[in-house]
Design a protein around this motif. Sequence first.
Motif, PDB file in Angstrom:
ATOM      1  N   PRO A   1       0.422  14.172   1.984  1.00  0.00           N
ATOM      2  CA  PRO A   1      -0.901  13.934   1.830  1.00  0.00           C
ATOM      3  C   PRO A   1      -1.503  12.376   2.162  1.00  0.00           C
ATOM      4  CG  PRO A   1      -0.255  13.361  -0.311  1.00  0.00           C
ATOM      5  CD  PRO A   1       0.723  13.950   0.771  1.00  0.00           C
ATOM      6  N   THR A   2      -0.606  11.135   2.392  1.00  0.00           N
ATOM      7  CA  THR A   2      -1.084   9.907   3.079  1.00  0.00           C
ATOM      8  C   THR A   2      -0.119   9.145   4.032  1.00  0.00           C
ATOM      9  OG1 THR A   2       0.737   9.054   0.943  1.00  0.00           O
ATOM     10  CG2 THR A   2      -2.207   9.207   0.498  1.00  0.00           C
ATOM     11  N   SER A   3      -0.235   8.248   4.279  1.00  0.00           N
ATOM     12  CA  SER A   3       0.299   7.705   5.372  1.00  0.00           C
ATOM     13  C   SER A   3       1.336   7.278   4.810  1.00  0.00           C
ATOM     14  CB  SER A   3      -0.471   6.537   6.389  1.00  0.00           C
ATOM     15  OG  SER A   3      -1.051   5.848   5.735  1.00  0.00           O
ATOM     16  N   GLU A   4       1.810   6.228   4.136  1.00  0.00           N
ATOM     17  CA  GLU A   4       2.803   6.042   3.274  1.00  0.00           C
ATOM     18  C   GLU A   4       3.017   6.609   2.124  1.00  0.00           C
ATOM     19  OE1 GLU A   4      -0.716   3.417   2.467  1.00  0.00           O
ATOM     20  OE2 GLU A   4      -0.927   5.967   1.960  1.00  0.00           O
ATOM     21  N   GLU A   5       3.246   7.637   2.457  1.00  0.00           N
ATOM     22  CA  GLU A   5       4.234   9.074   2.082  1.00  0.00           C
ATOM     23  C   GLU A   5       5.143   9.483   2.993  1.00  0.00           C
ATOM     24  OE1 GLU A   5       3.020  11.598  -1.523  1.00  0.00           O
ATOM     25  OE2 GLU A   5       1.117  10.819  -0.554  1.00  0.00           O
TER      26      GLU A   5
END
Length: 288
Positions: free
Chosen positions: A253-257
Motif C-alpha cells: 500500500p505505500t512507497s515505503e513498504e
Amino acid sequence: MNVISKANEAWKTGQRAEAIHILETENELKQDDELIRVLIHFYVENKQFKAAIELIRDQPAKFIEQKNTFRDYFEALVQTKIFSLARKELFNYYEETTPDLKKYLNFLENQENEYAIAFPKTVKENERDFYHLGDKRVIQQAAVIEKAYYLPWSNFKRAAKFNLVDPFLNQITRVSILKDLVLMRLEEPVRFIWIDEKEYEVFPKDLLGTDEMWKKIKKAIENYNDPVQSEMLQQQAELLYELSYPFSKRVLPTSEEWLTALKKQFFEGKDIKAFKELNQIMINLFEE
C-alpha cells in the motif's frame, strides 16, 4: 545562424533540395536545436515525413515542446498514417481544455476515415494481426504493436480491448497496451486481466496521473548511497512495479513498504510474499 539564413534564402528561391542539403551537412558537423527545427520543418514542407519523424526521434523527448515543432511532428505522423501514435502524442502535448486540441482531433479523425475507406484490406489485416498478438513470441510483439499504431482509432481500441483480456498474452504487454489507452484518453470502460489472473473493469482515462507512488519509490532509489546498487535496484523495481499496474497498492500500500520489500528481495535474497505473483510472471517472461 548564417547557415540557417543561407538555407532559408535557398528555400525562398525554390531550391528546396539545396536548402535541405545545407542544413543536413551542417547538422552532421554540429548539433543545434534551432537548425534541427528548421530542417524538420523543411522536411515536412517537402513531404519527407519519414525523415522528419526519424530526426525528431533522435532528439530528447522535450524537443517537441515548441508549438511549431509539435505541429510539424503531428503532421508527419498523420501523413505517414501512424494514426494511433499521433493521437497519443496529441493528448500528451495538449491539455483537454486547449481549443487547438479539438481542431487537431477533427483533422486526425478525417484522415483516419479517408484511409479506412481507401485501404480497407490493409486496415483489416493490421487489426487482425493485433488481435493475434498473444500468438506471437515476446520478441515479435513490438513489431506487431508498431503496425497497430497505423490503425484508425476505432480499429486500434477494439483490438486493444481484446488483448487486455487475452489469457495468452504476457502481462508486461497487456500493461503496455492499457497504458496506451490511458494516454489516448479512452473514456469507456475496459476489462483487464491483472496479475491474480482475474478480470477487472477499469476506466483508462481515470488512470491518468496515478503513478505518484512510483515517483516516490524512484526518488528514494536514486538517493541510495551506492550508485551501482541503486541502478540495479531501479531496473528491477521498475519491472515489478510495471507488472503490478494499475493496482500497485494492492501489492503493497505505500512507497515505503515497496522500497523495504525491494531491498529485502534484491539485496538480502529474501522471499517476499507480496511479490510472489510478480516474480512468477518475471520468470515466465524470461523463459519465453
